[in-house]
Design a protein around this motif. Structure first.
Motif, PDB file in Angstrom:
ATOM      1  N   PRO A 181     -45.549 -99.894  57.293  1.00 39.11           N
ATOM      2  CA  PRO A 181     -46.070-101.049  58.045  1.00 39.11           C
ATOM      3  C   PRO A 181     -47.417-101.547  57.531  1.00 39.11           C
ATOM      4  CG  PRO A 181     -45.202 -99.396  59.549  1.00 39.11           C
ATOM      5  CD  PRO A 181     -45.242 -98.761  58.194  1.00 39.11           C
ATOM      6  N   LEU A 182     -48.265-100.658  57.046  1.00 40.03           N
ATOM      7  CA  LEU A 182     -49.559-101.083  56.515  1.00 40.03           C
ATOM      8  C   LEU A 182     -49.381-101.891  55.235  1.00 40.03           C
ATOM      9  CD1 LEU A 182     -51.521 -97.732  57.040  1.00 40.03           C
ATOM     10  CD2 LEU A 182     -51.441 -99.731  58.551  1.00 40.03           C
ATOM     11  N   ILE A 183     -48.504-101.401  54.347  1.00 40.93           N
ATOM     12  CA  ILE A 183     -48.237-102.137  53.109  1.00 40.93           C
ATOM     13  C   ILE A 183     -47.606-103.486  53.424  1.00 40.93           C
ATOM     14  CG2 ILE A 183     -46.987-102.095  50.917  1.00 40.93           C
ATOM     15  CD1 ILE A 183     -47.010 -99.023  51.126  1.00 40.93           C
ATOM     16  N   GLY A 184     -46.669-103.484  54.358  1.00 39.86           N
ATOM     17  CA  GLY A 184     -46.006-104.724  54.731  1.00 39.86           C
ATOM     18  C   GLY A 184     -46.970-105.738  55.313  1.00 39.86           C
ATOM     19  N   HIS A 185     -47.933-105.268  56.080  1.00 46.49           N
ATOM     20  CA  HIS A 185     -48.922-106.188  56.666  1.00 46.49           C
ATOM     21  C   HIS A 185     -49.759-106.853  55.579  1.00 46.49           C
ATOM     22  CE1 HIS A 185     -51.778-107.874  59.472  1.00 46.49           C
ATOM     23  NE2 HIS A 185     -52.770-107.241  58.873  1.00 46.49           N
ATOM     24  N   VAL A 186     -50.231-106.064  54.628  1.00 47.01           N
ATOM     25  CA  VAL A 186     -51.037-106.626  53.532  1.00 47.01           C
ATOM     26  C   VAL A 186     -50.193-107.579  52.701  1.00 47.01           C
ATOM     27  CG1 VAL A 186     -52.385-106.070  51.484  1.00 47.01           C
ATOM     28  CG2 VAL A 186     -52.521-104.601  53.501  1.00 47.01           C
ATOM     29  N   LEU A 187     -48.945-107.203  52.433  1.00 47.55           N
ATOM     30  CA  LEU A 187     -48.055-108.081  51.676  1.00 47.55           C
ATOM     31  C   LEU A 187     -47.791-109.373  52.436  1.00 47.55           C
ATOM     32  CD1 LEU A 187     -46.204-108.595  49.252  1.00 47.55           C
ATOM     33  CD2 LEU A 187     -44.406-107.319  50.435  1.00 47.55           C
ATOM     34  N   GLY A 188     -47.661-109.283  53.755  1.00 52.28           N
ATOM     35  CA  GLY A 188     -47.450-110.471  54.562  1.00 52.28           C
ATOM     36  C   GLY A 188     -48.632-111.422  54.505  1.00 52.28           C
ATOM     37  N   LEU A 189     -49.844-110.869  54.537  1.00 54.52           N
ATOM     38  CA  LEU A 189     -51.037-111.708  54.424  1.00 54.52           C
ATOM     39  C   LEU A 189     -51.078-112.397  53.062  1.00 54.52           C
ATOM     40  CD1 LEU A 189     -53.738-109.374  56.028  1.00 54.52           C
ATOM     41  CD2 LEU A 189     -52.609-111.347  57.074  1.00 54.52           C
ATOM     42  N   HIS A 190     -50.694-111.662  52.020  1.00 54.21           N
ATOM     43  CA  HIS A 190     -50.677-112.239  50.674  1.00 54.21           C
ATOM     44  C   HIS A 190     -49.634-113.351  50.577  1.00 54.21           C
ATOM     45  CE1 HIS A 190     -50.962-112.296  46.263  1.00 54.21           C
ATOM     46  NE2 HIS A 190     -49.631-112.363  46.266  1.00 54.21           N
TER      47      HIS A 190
ATOM     48  N   HIS B 165     -49.851-117.696  49.899  1.00 59.32           N
ATOM     49  CA  HIS B 165     -49.216-118.345  48.750  1.00 59.32           C
ATOM     50  C   HIS B 165     -47.977-119.153  49.118  1.00 59.32           C
ATOM     51  CE1 HIS B 165     -51.707-115.311  46.743  1.00 59.32           C
ATOM     52  NE2 HIS B 165     -51.591-116.030  45.647  1.00 59.32           N
ATOM     53  N   GLN B 166     -47.308-118.795  50.211  1.00 56.56           N
ATOM     54  CA  GLN B 166     -46.069-119.464  50.594  1.00 56.56           C
ATOM     55  C   GLN B 166     -46.136-119.865  52.071  1.00 56.56           C
ATOM     56  OE1 GLN B 166     -43.514-116.142  49.119  1.00 56.56           O
ATOM     57  NE2 GLN B 166     -42.500-117.713  47.908  1.00 56.56           N
ATOM     58  N   PRO B 167     -46.801-120.957  52.370  1.00 62.47           N
ATOM     59  CA  PRO B 167     -47.004-121.345  53.773  1.00 62.47           C
ATOM     60  C   PRO B 167     -45.714-121.632  54.527  1.00 62.47           C
ATOM     61  CG  PRO B 167     -47.687-123.099  52.267  1.00 62.47           C
ATOM     62  CD  PRO B 167     -47.452-121.885  51.428  1.00 62.47           C
ATOM     63  N   ALA B 168     -44.690-122.144  53.857  1.00 63.44           N
ATOM     64  CA  ALA B 168     -43.430-122.431  54.542  1.00 63.44           C
ATOM     65  C   ALA B 168     -42.760-121.138  55.005  1.00 63.44           C
ATOM     66  CB  ALA B 168     -42.498-123.215  53.616  1.00 63.44           C
ATOM     67  N   LYS B 169     -42.736-120.136  54.128  1.00 58.80           N
ATOM     68  CA  LYS B 169     -42.160-118.840  54.506  1.00 58.80           C
ATOM     69  C   LYS B 169     -42.938-118.227  55.670  1.00 58.80           C
ATOM     70  CE  LYS B 169     -40.952-115.893  51.258  1.00 58.80           C
ATOM     71  NZ  LYS B 169     -41.045-114.869  50.176  1.00 58.80           N
ATOM     72  N   PHE B 170     -44.255-118.317  55.592  1.00 61.09           N
ATOM     73  CA  PHE B 170     -45.109-117.740  56.632  1.00 61.09           C
ATOM     74  C   PHE B 170     -44.864-118.431  57.974  1.00 61.09           C
ATOM     75  CE2 PHE B 170     -49.140-117.546  58.958  1.00 61.09           C
ATOM     76  CZ  PHE B 170     -49.380-116.190  58.944  1.00 61.09           C
ATOM     77  N   ALA B 171     -44.780-119.758  57.970  1.00 57.69           N
ATOM     78  CA  ALA B 171     -44.547-120.489  59.212  1.00 57.69           C
ATOM     79  C   ALA B 171     -43.185-120.149  59.805  1.00 57.69           C
ATOM     80  CB  ALA B 171     -44.664-121.988  58.948  1.00 57.69           C
ATOM     81  N   ALA B 172     -42.176-119.927  58.941  1.00 59.96           N
ATOM     82  CA  ALA B 172     -40.859-119.539  59.431  1.00 59.96           C
ATOM     83  C   ALA B 172     -40.895-118.149  60.045  1.00 59.96           C
ATOM     84  CB  ALA B 172     -39.837-119.595  58.291  1.00 59.96           C
ATOM     85  N   TRP B 173     -41.628-117.226  59.432  1.00 61.22           N
ATOM     86  CA  TRP B 173     -41.786-115.898  60.026  1.00 61.22           C
ATOM     87  C   TRP B 173     -42.305-116.002  61.450  1.00 61.22           C
ATOM     88  CZ3 TRP B 173     -44.849-113.021  55.589  1.00 61.22           C
ATOM     89  CH2 TRP B 173     -43.979-112.763  54.533  1.00 61.22           C
ATOM     90  N   GLU B 174     -43.337-116.829  61.614  1.00 60.32           N
ATOM     91  CA  GLU B 174     -44.020-116.918  62.906  1.00 60.32           C
ATOM     92  C   GLU B 174     -43.364-117.917  63.857  1.00 60.32           C
ATOM     93  OE1 GLU B 174     -46.387-114.801  63.555  1.00 60.32           O
ATOM     94  OE2 GLU B 174     -46.201-114.017  61.506  1.00 60.32           O
ATOM     95  N   LEU B 175     -42.319-118.610  63.396  1.00 64.90           N
ATOM     96  CA  LEU B 175     -41.651-119.635  64.186  1.00 64.90           C
ATOM     97  C   LEU B 175     -42.667-120.663  64.705  1.00 64.90           C
ATOM     98  CD1 LEU B 175     -38.649-120.088  64.877  1.00 64.90           C
ATOM     99  CD2 LEU B 175     -39.124-119.213  67.145  1.00 64.90           C
ATOM    100  N   ALA B 176     -43.550-121.076  63.811  1.00 66.38           N
ATOM    101  CA  ALA B 176     -44.602-122.029  64.153  1.00 66.38           C
ATOM    102  C   ALA B 176     -44.181-123.410  63.684  1.00 66.38           C
ATOM    103  CB  ALA B 176     -45.921-121.612  63.502  1.00 66.38           C
ATOM    104  N   GLU B 177     -43.662-124.218  64.605  1.00 65.34           N
ATOM    105  CA  GLU B 177     -43.240-125.555  64.214  1.00 65.34           C
ATOM    106  C   GLU B 177     -44.423-126.485  63.990  1.00 65.34           C
ATOM    107  OE1 GLU B 177     -43.679-126.003  68.642  1.00 65.34           O
ATOM    108  OE2 GLU B 177     -43.359-124.439  67.154  1.00 65.34           O
ATOM    109  N   THR B 178     -45.548-126.205  64.660  1.00 64.64           N
ATOM    110  CA  THR B 178     -46.789-126.943  64.435  1.00 64.64           C
ATOM    111  C   THR B 178     -47.931-125.942  64.269  1.00 64.64           C
ATOM    112  OG1 THR B 178     -47.219-127.111  66.822  1.00 64.64           O
ATOM    113  CG2 THR B 178     -46.032-128.941  65.778  1.00 64.64           C
ATOM    114  N   THR B 179     -48.984-126.384  63.618  1.00 61.94           N
ATOM    115  CA  THR B 179     -50.144-125.510  63.429  1.00 61.94           C
ATOM    116  C   THR B 179     -50.770-125.202  64.781  1.00 61.94           C
ATOM    117  OG1 THR B 179     -50.556-126.436  61.254  1.00 61.94           O
ATOM    118  CG2 THR B 179     -52.389-125.291  62.327  1.00 61.94           C
ATOM    119  N   GLU B 180     -51.003-123.917  65.034  1.00 57.23           N
ATOM    120  CA  GLU B 180     -51.530-123.474  66.319  1.00 57.23           C
ATOM    121  C   GLU B 180     -52.959-122.994  66.149  1.00 57.23           C
ATOM    122  OE1 GLU B 180     -48.807-120.482  67.546  1.00 57.23           O
ATOM    123  OE2 GLU B 180     -47.215-121.907  68.040  1.00 57.23           O
TER     124      GLU B 180
END
Length: 471
Positions: free
Chosen positions: A245-254, A258-273
């Protein structure tokens, strides 16, 4: 209800081979990655068990090491077939990728092939060396196997990391020039992705192998063989499960940087919060609106951005044509994380109980969970690959090459897909039959089983031959 995800996945102008190519690659990679985990982690577990046998003159550990080495040989043989299929699929299914970037990706693929041959050579030496080589020299043969498995995995993961974070080339008039394969191989994302995969391999193999012996303990086989067979891989899995989980967290931040679309899909963020943003647990994006999600206030910024008040960028910052399949990416990500934390929780409970003098291997509910922990770890592994691959869509190479441009135009891919399904189904059945046959004959006392397919007469003869004591 409008299924937003299908807009990207099934575009009207998609090449005819895109869908079967995706399906075939998913089946091939999802099947092979499990065997790849055994190639990475199993040699080290065998090394630890065999070393214990030598140092302590432990016949139980020696018997386990011999059995595990034979299982490893069977899995390696099957993995050689599935790995060969994958190597051909790269050019067959994705000519737009390999035709344009073959010079960029040739180095890691070549090194992976060399690593495979090194692993095969030393596996053969190790298998032949039982009772023929001095034990300590024989033990050392496992180290090149382990190193080759790790190097081969690094090379393959480096290609995937490059697809997420491309480097080592420039475009001039639509042509790839100034190729630097070393820069491409050692891109900015490779170390985190490799570490995540490497640790995940130990988690998967450790929990799968310990689950086999947990099933035996459930059936009343509480001898030293089953207890040692459970504990050693479970120790490997415990360390991996707590670190992952620690490695995954750091990888997720990275990845988020670099990939804002993937990150927004992870968080299910349809608009910037704005921060502190909530964490959305579950839910679906339907007609541009998040439904049925359970918001947990404030912790979204902490988990996803490492800050108490940082905003969580949404899909509104990304052109609609660049959205990944949002719901699939979101649910695969959260399911992976949920399984990971569940496994980590059970591991912590086991070691805390052990520290206080309670042996949970006598608890049937714990053993039942250990039996399903292996499949859960495999599910988390597969969900992780869905998260990174589907989340990168519609790009094969991030911001460089779209998947529609990488896929084959051939309509005959459905035939190769059918062939792959038949082949992999046959290999799955064969692996099950062979491994079950080996297990039954071991329980019947055929410890000196020379091969998983030896005739009964040969096996009976070989079982009468007593191995030399460990020196």
């Amino acid at each position: 209800m409008t299924f937003n995800d299908t807009v990207v996945v099934l575009a009207a102008d998609a090449p005819p081979g895109l869908f079967p190519a995706r399906e075939q690659m998913a089946v091939s990679l999802g099947w092979h990655i499990i065997l790849a985990c055994f190639g990475v982690a199993f040699p080290m577990m065998i090394f630890v068990m065999y070393r214990r046998a030598i140092r302590r003159n432990d016949p139980t550990a020696l018997g386990l090491a011999k059995r595990w080495s034979k299982v490893s040989a069977v899995l390696f043989a099957i993995g050689a077939v599935s790995g060969t299929v994958l190597s051909f699929e790269m050019g067959l299914l994705w000519p737009g990728l390999m035709g344009r970037f073959g010079d960029v990706l040739g180095l890691p693929f070549a090194l992976e092939g060399l690593s495979f041959f090194v692993e095969a050579i030393f596996l053969g030496i190790f298998m032949y060396g039982w009772d023929r080589m001095p034990p300590r020299q024989h033990l050392i043969m496992l180290l090149p196997m382990a190193v080759a498995g790790v190097v081969g995995t690094f090379c393959v993961v480096s290609v995937n990391a490059w697809m997420n974070d491309p480097s080592g080339f420039t475009f001039r008039n639509g042509v790839v020039t100034d190729v630097n394969p070393w820069a491409a191989m050692f891109n900015d994302s490779v170390w985190l992705q490799f570490l995540h995969m490497w640790v995940g391999a130990f988690m998967v193999v450790g929990l799968v192998v310990s689950g086999v012996y947990a099933a035996g303990l459930l059936r009343g086989r509480t001898d030293a063989h089953h207890r040692l067979g459970f504990v050693v891989p479970f120790v490997f899995a415990s360390v991996a499960t707590l670190v992952q989980p620690l490695i995954g967290h750091v990888l997720g931040l990275h990845a988020g940087a670099h990939q804002p679309a993937k990150f927004a899909a992870w968080e299910l963020a349809e608009t910037t919060e704005p921060g502190p943003a909530p964490l959305k647990f579950g839910g679906f994006l339907i007609d541009g609106e998040v439904r049925w999600a359970l918001p947990i206030p404030k912790i979204g910024s902490i988990i996803s951005r490492g800050s108490f008040d940082a905003p969580v960028p949404g899909l509104d910052t990304v052109p609609r044509s660049d959205w990944p399949p949002v719901n699939l990416t979101h649910w695969s990500f959260q399911s992976m994380v949920g399984i990971g934390f569940l496994l980590a929780f059970v591991v912590v409970v086991y070691w805390l109980a052990r520290r206080r003098g309670h042996d949970l291997t006598g608890n049937r509910w714990f053993l039942r969970f250990c039996v399903i922990a292996g499949p859960l770890a495999i599910a988390a592994l597969e969900l992780g690959w869905v998260t990174t691959e589907v989340g990168r869509q519609p790009w094969t190479v991030w911001q460089v090459l779209r998947t529609t441009d990488a896929a084959t135009m051939s309509t005959g891919i459905w035939w190769s897909y059918t062939g792959v399904l038949i082949l992999y189904t046959g290999m799955t059945i064969a692996a099950y039959v062979v491994l079950r046959s080996m297990a039954r004959r071991w329980r019947a006392g055929d410890e000196a089983l020379l091969s998983p397919y030896a005739p009964a007469v040969v096996a009976a003869t070989s079982s009468e031959q007593q191995p030399e004591p460990v020196r």
